[in-house]
Structures are given as structure tokens and as C-alpha cells.
Design a protein around this motif. Structure first.
Motif, PDB file in Angstrom:
ATOM      1  N   ARG A 198      -0.368  12.725  -1.201  1.00 51.13           N
ATOM      2  CA  ARG A 198      -0.618  11.304  -1.449  1.00 51.13           C
ATOM      3  C   ARG A 198      -0.774  10.611  -0.093  1.00 51.13           C
ATOM      4  N   CYS A 199      -1.998  10.635   0.425  1.00 53.98           N
ATOM      5  CA  CYS A 199      -2.267  10.016   1.729  1.00 53.98           C
ATOM      6  C   CYS A 199      -3.758   9.744   1.831  1.00 53.98           C
ATOM      7  N   HIS A 200      -4.104   8.631   2.498  1.00 54.45           N
ATOM      8  CA  HIS A 200      -5.528   8.301   2.658  1.00 54.45           C
ATOM      9  C   HIS A 200      -6.257   9.296   3.545  1.00 54.45           C
ATOM     10  N   PRO A 239      -6.837   1.064   5.511  1.00 51.42           N
ATOM     11  CA  PRO A 239      -6.478   0.728   4.125  1.00 51.42           C
ATOM     12  C   PRO A 239      -4.993   0.931   3.797  1.00 51.42           C
ATOM     13  N   CYS A 240      -4.253   1.575   4.707  1.00 52.71           N
ATOM     14  CA  CYS A 240      -2.900   2.023   4.338  1.00 52.71           C
ATOM     15  C   CYS A 240      -1.988   0.905   3.844  1.00 52.71           C
ATOM     16  N   GLU A 241      -2.029  -0.265   4.521  1.00 52.73           N
ATOM     17  CA  GLU A 241      -1.063  -1.297   4.180  1.00 52.73           C
ATOM     18  C   GLU A 241      -1.347  -1.972   2.849  1.00 52.73           C
ATOM     19  N   GLY A 299       0.821  -1.209   0.000  1.00 59.36           N
ATOM     20  CA  GLY A 299       0.000   0.000   0.000  1.00 59.36           C
ATOM     21  C   GLY A 299       0.849   1.251   0.000  1.00 59.36           C
ATOM     22  N   CYS A 300       0.631   2.124   0.964  1.00 64.53           N
ATOM     23  CA  CYS A 300       1.395   3.364   1.082  1.00 64.53           C
ATOM     24  C   CYS A 300       2.827   3.025   1.464  1.00 64.53           C
ATOM     25  N   SER A 301       3.805   3.602   0.743  1.00 60.22           N
ATOM     26  CA  SER A 301       5.193   3.218   1.020  1.00 60.22           C
ATOM     27  C   SER A 301       5.663   3.730   2.382  1.00 60.22           C
ATOM     28  N   ARG A 343       6.347   3.328   8.768  1.00 58.43           N
ATOM     29  CA  ARG A 343       6.847   4.265   9.774  1.00 58.43           C
ATOM     30  C   ARG A 343       5.777   5.280  10.217  1.00 58.43           C
ATOM     31  N   CYS A 344       4.606   5.191   9.610  1.00 58.57           N
ATOM     32  CA  CYS A 344       3.612   6.251   9.822  1.00 58.57           C
ATOM     33  C   CYS A 344       2.889   6.073  11.161  1.00 58.57           C
ATOM     34  N   SER A 345       2.784   7.159  11.902  1.00 53.62           N
ATOM     35  CA  SER A 345       2.087   7.090  13.191  1.00 53.62           C
ATOM     36  C   SER A 345       0.572   7.155  13.014  1.00 53.62           C
TER      37      SER A 345
HETATM   38  S1  SF4 Z   1      -1.818   7.724   6.902  1.00 55.08           S
HETATM   39 FE1  SF4 Z   1      -1.170   8.406   4.922  1.00 55.08          FE
HETATM   40  S2  SF4 Z   1       1.008   8.375   5.051  1.00 55.08           S
HETATM   41 FE2  SF4 Z   1       0.317   7.229   6.792  1.00 55.08          FE
HETATM   42  S3  SF4 Z   1       0.360   5.185   6.055  1.00 55.08           S
HETATM   43 FE3  SF4 Z   1      -1.658   5.916   5.685  1.00 55.08          FE
HETATM   44  S4  SF4 Z   1      -1.583   6.684   3.632  1.00 55.08           S
HETATM   45 FE4  SF4 Z   1       0.483   6.433   4.268  1.00 55.08          FE
END
Ligand code: SF4
Ligand SMILES: Nc1ncnc2c1ncn2[C@@H]1O[C@H](COP(=O)(O)OP(=O)(O)OP(=O)(O)O)[C@@H](O)[C@H]1O
Ligand SMILES: [Mg+2]
Lengths: 405, 332
Positions: B322-324, B304-306, B291-293, B297-299
């Protein structure tokens, strides 16, 4: 920077003394040193004369023994009557006056021998050396530019083969295959010029006009007492001009000296083909690979990317920017040219029976001709030391980054 | 906007390595306006250099290759010409209309040619000057970038110059042909901290004095961005994560990665013992999340992110994220 080079020149003196002192000392202490060699030669000579004389001398003592007095004389000749360091100083003093002693085997001054043989080796070696640069640099460049192509791979096989065969070994094999009276008989079996050219030889068409010595006017003839009556002289001979024109004729046979200029040139070249090939072979692999790697390395440098970023064509980038840098290690090798040539000459001249510096060195070693060996060592180490300085000078000229201090 | 200077569309540059294909740049879109200073920021390995080298077509091939995309410069599609193998197009532009300054001033100049020769070379090549004219012009350029006694030093070799001075020479070289775009790939990273600011200032100063070239400034230093750029592109793992003008990026960053980068900046007046850095490691290019690269590391990672890669959305005019979590702006 000049002071650097002056210092380097001055440093040559202790280095030279170190090398020669070591070798001189070794010759003093090895078994079979100069005096023993002389004794041996004397005994052999005595044995021969006594056999020839029908065995007049009956005492074994007289045949083999050398009187104490003679022994002392011999020792004095070779400086063995003094402690070795004194003897070394004497030897060094004479070397400084270009007196390298007298050869035991040739009974001639060593310096004269070296002066006579040196140019022969230089002609062969220099031709090979120049040719190897002319071949290896373009080949290495092309291999680097076409890195990974079929041409690169194919020539790498050649380089690999050349790397695994020493030049003189290839010489032996090629002589067996192509040499005179051998399998294919394309090239001469050795030497640096033809001794005798028969009517069948292709070279005979280059023979000049000649005459017989008897036909010379008497007063001219007397100036050349060595000529026999039926001996041929050719147009190259200084006396030839005096032969009346009706006595002149076209030579059918003769030697190298009887050929005209083209013939002599062709004859020399014909004799040089194989030895020069072996010289080139000996240097081919390392030089080609050095050139290729050097250029490859430079093509990966940042400044090459800068040159491309300026909008220059690939040709300009490679041949102006990268090549100039990659030639630095190749060009500095030129400083050692003479030492490299002489080092290569030992076995190649032996194989091809070329009467040069290398063969002189080889034979003096085999015959334990100490004055010649030491003389060659002196010349060799001088050239090596000069070569080091020459390389540094070349470095300074080509590479602006190098500033010795 | 129709008058952009350079338009990069769906640029993909991949490296074929033994470990597999590294998608160093994987679908990058942005444009540069005439005279603008655009910053690209991101951690090491995010594809900043590869993006800039792709514009110049200086990607080492092999292993690298530009596999897809369009780069339209002043109306010409450079990549279309590249695919036609018409390399003359880019050659006429390189060093002339678009020039580049590199990260390594110590090694970017040819050690065996004089400074003067190297600056004059592109003038002779592109502007058809005689060597004499080019030399005089080179002296002028070197004076402009603040090389003292330029007329004497022009015959010196790169090793006689310090790193900062060499970077000045690079700037002089890059700007000598009056380019309309200057790409500066971390021009100050290799330099002393005290010299860094000087060089950046110099670039902007010389830009103003010459043809007002647009600058694409690559850096991983948010402080540099704040001081020099008009707009910012934030890159991560070969993709653009956020684009906005510099004020928006600093005051209302939308992407968690941008927020992380900003949080790592020391703020004036604020006494912090430890700078907060983004937790975790940049994932390997061979093993990117589905999913999102940034999800490793995202807090703010959520459901859906993965698995679902987020699309670029425009949250305000000219602000792309570029973010959900990003909300598309209300179309009126
Ligand atoms: S919140 Fe945004 S940046 Fe963080 S993992 Fe999800 S899509 Fe990626
Ligand atoms: N010559 C190359 N061969 C193989 N892979 C490469 C090469 N150059 C770049 N890459 C790949 O592209 C990725 C992005 O590299 P790039 O140099 O663009 O990073 P960057 O954002 O400029 O980082 P930095 O801040 O360290 O300069 C690297 O992680 C690497 O995997
Ligand atoms: Mg980089």
C-alpha cells in the motif's frame, strides 16, 4: 505456616497487655474515677436515708463526709492504695482467673453479667450479619454483571441512601413511624419479647392452656413458694402437669413464656424485625459496593479473557472464574464477624432497649461503672485480636497465593 | 486460493472513546493457509492485538466494536453469526478450533485454580472427556511443553510457576484441543530474552508434534519473524501496509515503512553504534493524515501522499503493497 500462626497467637499477649494497661491506667488518672464514683454513690445514699429518716442527723459534716478509714477501704477495693502498675498486675491476675470484679451498678460479678448478655447480642447481631451477606452478595454480583443498567443505577440510589443513614438513626425514625403506640403501631417499641399480651393482641391466639397457682396440689405448690395464689401458670411451667385437668383453662392474657412454641417464635421474630433491619442497613452499603467492585475488578482481569478464549459460557466465566476470586475480600471479613456485631450493638441495643452486651456497655459507660467497662474492653479486645487471626486463617484457606511465613 | 483456513475480509474494529472514535483496525484483509505460520508485525498501537482479538471476538465491548467485515473460518462466516447474535458459533470454536496465547503469562492464568484444572477445563468442555481423562491428558500436554515432573506439578497453582513456565502452560492449554489455528499475541514479549527463543521453538515443535496447527504470530520483532514465519503482514495505524512471504519481505521490501523496520535490525557482522530507527512518532488514531497514514514519517513522501490514500497493489504474485511508489505487476 503453622509457626506463623503460633507466632501470631503469642503476639496477642503483649498486644492484649498493651491495650488493657493503657485503659486501666487511664481509669486511674481521670477525674471521677472509681473511688470518686463510689464516694458519690455513698453520699447520695446517705442523703436519701437522712431525708427519709426525717433529718435526725443535723451536722452537715456527717451527711457529706466520709471517714478517713472508709476512704482507705474504698481505695483498697479498687486497688488505689497501691501504685497503678502493681494494681494493674493484681487486676490482670484476677482477669486470668475469669474474675473481672463486681459491677458497681448491678452489684453482680461482671463475668456473670457478660455471660448473660452476650448470647442476646449474638442472636440479634448474627441474624443481621447473615442476612446482610445473603442480600449483599447476590445484589453486588448482579449489579456488577448488569453494570450501567437501570437496575444498577436504581440500586445504587438505595445503596447511597443506606450509606448516608447510620443503622441506629434509621432505627429511631422507624420506631417513631412503626413502633408500638406510635404512628402505625406495627412493630413493638423495643425489647426482645412481649412482656404482657392482652386479649386484643394477635399473639393471644398462641396462648397455651393455663391454670391458677391455687389449684396446684399443696405438696407441689410448696416447691414453688414464689407463686401467688391468683397467679397464672401456663403449660410451659414445670408444675403445670400436676394441675388436675378440670382446673385447666385456655389463657386469655399472659406473657411471652405463656405462648406455645410457634407463638414464642413469632413473638421473638416480631421483636427482631426492626433491630435486625438496622443491623443489615448498617452493613448494606459497604458490603454491596465491596462485592460489586471486587467482581468488576476481576471481570477486567486477563485470566477472565483467557477463560472466554477457552470457549466457556459467560455464566461459567463469571460464576466460576471471576466470582471465586472476587469473594476473597468478602470472605475474609467473616473473621471480624464478632467484633463487628458487638461494635454495632451499642447504639442499636440502646435504641431498641435490647438487654444485651451493647446496652450493658453503653450503660456502664454512662454510669461510669469501671469494672464493667474494663470487662467489656477485655472481651472486646480479645475478640478483635482473635478476629485478626481468623481473617488470616480464612485468607490462607481461600487464596492459594497467600502462604504466611 | 480456495483452501485457505481463515479469511479476513475488510475487518473494521473501532473503539468509541471520549476523545472520539479510534479506528484501531480499519479495513484489514488477509488469509491464513492450513499449517502456515503467518506473522503480523508493526509498532505499538498499530492494531495487531485488536485484529487477533477480533478474530476471537474478545474485543471488550464497550468501548470496542467490530463494525464491519467478514471472518471466514473453515467455510463459516464468524462475523455473520456475530451480527445475528448467534454467539454459540464462536463459543464452539474458541479454545477448540482456534485458540489463543496472550502477551501476559503472569496474569493470564486464574490464580485460584490449579494448573491441572485449568488445562483440563477446555478438554472437558470441548472434547467431552471425564475429569479423570482430562487430567491424564493434561499431564501429557504439560510433559509435551517441557514442564518437569508434570504429574506432581499439575496440582500446583499459577503463582508457583515462573513466567516462562506459565507461558508453557498457556501453550499446553491452547494446543490441548488440537486446534487448526493458534493465535499467539506477542507470546514472548514479557519474558526473559533467554527464554523467548525457547518458547518460540517450543511452539513450532509442539505444533509439528500435534495437529500441525496454523499459527498467527504477532510480534514487533523482525528477528522473530525471520526465524519463525512463512509469510508476513506489516501493519501500521490499523491498516495493512505490505504482505509478502518472508524472503521477499527481507530481501526486497517495497513499502518505506517495512524498509524502516528492517533498517532498525542489527545485521550480523555489521558494527553499528546506533540502530537506525524510524524518525518521528506514530500519529494519533484520532488525527490520522488524510492520505497515506505513514506520510508524517516517510522519507520518500512525494506529491500525492498527503492527500490521496494509496490503494493496495499487487507488485508480484502474493506480494501486496500500500504505497504510491509501488508498481503493479505486469499482467501477462
Ligand atoms: S511514499 Fe508510500 S509510504 Fe511514503 S508517504 Fe507516500 S504512499 Fe506513504
Ligand atoms: N480497550 C481499548 N479501549 C480504547 N482503545 C483501545 C482499546 N484497545 C485498543 N485500543 C486502541 O487500538 C489501538 C491499537 O491497539 P492494539 O492493542 O491492537 O495495538 P498493538 O499493535 O497490539 O500494540 P502493542 O504492540 O503495544 O501490543 C490502540 O492504539 C488504541 O488506541
Ligand atoms: Mg498488542
Amino acid at each position: 505456616m503453622y509457626s506463623y500462626f503460633i507466632r501470631r497467637f503469642l503476639l496477642m499477649i503483649p498486644t492484649f497487655i498493651g491495650i488493657t494497661f493503657l485503659c486501666f491506667t487511664v481509669t486511674r488518672f481521670v477525674p471521677g474515677g472509681p473511688v470518686e464514683q463510689a464516694v458519690l454513690r455513698y453520699q447520695q445514699a446517705m442523703a436519701n436515708t437522712s431525708e427519709g429518716g426525717g433529718g435526725t442527723s443535723d451536722s452537715a459534716m456527717e451527711q457529706g463526709q466520709i471517714s478517713e478509714e472508709m476512704m482507705q477501704q474504698l481505695k483498697a477495693i479498687y486497688g488505689f492504695d497501691k501504685p497503678f502498675y502493681i494494681a494493674y498486675l493484681h487486676w490482670l491476675w484476677r482477669v486470668l482467673h475469669f474474675d473481672l470484679g463486681t459491677s458497681d451498678t448491678y452489684s453482680r460479678p461482671v463475668w456473670d453479667l457478660i455471660k448473660e448478655k452476650f448470647p442476646i447480642s449474638i442472636i440479634f447481631g448474627l441474624t443481621g450479619f447473615t442476612l446482610s451477606y445473603l442480600i449483599c452478595i447476590p445484589l453486588g454480583v448482579w449489579k456488577a454483571v448488569k453494570h450501567g443498567s437501570a437496575f444498577d443505577t436504581g440500586s445504587s440510589v438505595m445503596v447511597f441512601i443506606a450509606y448516608s443513614i447510620p443503622g441506629w438513626t434509621a432505627g429511631v425514625l422507624l420506631l417513631m413511624l412503626l413502633g408500638g403506640n406510635a404512628f402505625l403501631d406495627i412493630v413493638p417499641s423495643g425489647g426482645k419479647e412481649s412482656g404482657y399480651i392482652t386479649e386484643k393482641s394477635k399473639l393471644s391466639m398462641f396462648l397455651q392452656q393455663g391454670a391458677l397457682a391455687v389449684d396446684l396440689p399443696a405438696e407441689i405448690r410448696s416447691q414453688y413458694p414464689k407463686l401467688r395464689d391468683n397467679q397464672q401458670i401456663s403449660a410451659n411451667h414445670p408444675a403445670f402437669a400436676h394441675v388436675p385437668s378440670e382446673k385447666r383453662f385456655q389463657l386469655k392474657t399472659g406473657g411471652h413464656a405463656d405462648l406455645n412454641f410457634v407463638g414464642r417464635l413469632l413473638d421473638s421474630m416480631w421483636h427482631m424485625i426492626l433491630p435486625v433491619f438496622c443491623y443489615v442497613l448498617g452493613m448494606f452499603a459497604s458490603k454491596t459496593v465491596l462485592m460489586k467492585n471486587s467482581l468488576m475488578e476481576n471481570l477486567g482481569q486477563d485470566y477472565v479473557r483467557t477463560a472466554f478464549a477457552k470457549g466457556l459460557s459467560e455464566r461459567t466465566v463469571i460464576f466460576k472464574h471471576a466470582l471465586r476470586n472476587s469473594l476473597i475480600p468478602i470472605a475474609t471479613g467473616l473473621g471480624h464477624m464478632l467484633s463487628i456485631i458487638l461494635a454495632g450493638s451499642y447504639l442499636i441495643e440502646k435504641v431498641f432497649n435490647i438487654n444485651g452486651f451493647g446496652l450493658l456497655g453503653y450503660e456502664s459507660l454512662i454510669a461510669r461503672d469501671y469494672p464493667v467497662t474494663l470487662g467489656i474492653l477485655v472481651i472486646g479486645s480479645m475478640l478483635k485480636l482473635f478476629g485478626n487471626i481468623m481473617s488470616d486463617v480464612l485468607y490462607c484457606i481461600i487464596d492459594p497465593r497467600i502462604r504466611f511465613s | 486460493m480456495a483452501n485457505e483456513l481463515l479469511k479476513v475480509k475488510n475487518l473494521k474494529t473501532y473503539f468509541k472513546t471520549e476523545a472520539g472514535i479510534a479506528k484501531a483496525v480499519d479495513g484489514v484483509d488477509f488469509d491464513i493457509l492450513p499449517g502456515e505460520v503467518l506473522g503480523i508485525v508493526g509498532e505499538s498501537g498499530s492494531g495487531k492485538s485488536v485484529t487477533s482479538l477480533s478474530i476471537m471476538q474478545l474485543i471488550p465491548n464497550p468501548p470496542g466494536e467490530i463494525v464491519e467485515g467478514n471472518i471466514i473460518f473453515e467455510g463459516t462466516d464468524l462475523l455473520e453469526a456475530y451480527r445475528r447474535k448467534d454467539y454459540d458459533v464462536i463459543r464452539k470454536i474458541r479454545g477448540n478450533k482456534i485458540s489463543m496465547i496472550f502477551q501476559e503469562p503472569m496474569t493470564s492464568l486464574n490464580p485460584v485454580f490449579t494448573i491441572g484444572d485449568q488445562v483440563a477445563e477446555s478438554l472437558v468442555h470441548h472434547k467431552g472427556m471425564t475429569p479423570k481423562e482430562a487430567r491424564d491428558y493434561a499431564v501429557k500436554m504439560l510433559e509435551l511443553v517441557g514442564i518437569p515432573s508434570a504429574r506432581e506439578r499439575i496440582d500446583e497453582y499459577p503463582h508457583q510457576f515462573s513466567g516462562g513456565m506459565r507461558q508453557r502452560v498457556m501453550i499446553a492449554m491452547a494446543l490441548s484441543c488440537d486446534p487448526s489455528l493458534l493465535i499467539a499475541d506477542e507470546p514472548t514479549t514479557a519474558l526473559d530474552v533467554t527464554i523467548q527463543a525457547q518458547i518460540l521453538e517450543l511452539m513450532l515443535e509442539v505444533k509439528a508434534k500435534t495437529s500441525n496447527a496454523a499459527i498467527l504470530l504477532i510480534t514487533h520483532d523482525m528477528a522473530v519473524i525471520a526465524e519463525t514465519c512463512h509469510r508476513v503482514v506489516v501493519m501500521y495505524c490499523g491498516r495493512i501496509q505490505e504482505i509478502a512471504d518472508v524472503k521477499t519481505i527481507f530481501h526486497s521490501p517495497q513499502h518505506p515503512y517495512t524498509q524502516g523496520l528492517l533498517a532498525s535490525l542489527p545485521k550480523p557482522g555489521q558494527k553499528v553504534r546506533r540502530l537506525s530507527t524510524i524518525e518521528g512518532m506514530v500519529p494519533s488514531l484520532f488525527n490520522l493524515p488524510k492520505g497515506c497514514s505513514f506520510c508524517t514519517r516517510c522519507s520518500k513522501k512525494h506529491e500525492p501522499c498527503e492527500n490521496v490514500p494509496p490503494e493496495m497493489v499487487e507488485t508480484a504474485p502474493g506480494h501486496f503493497v500500500r504505497c504510491h511508489l509501488a508498481k503493479p505487476m505486469q499482467s501477462v
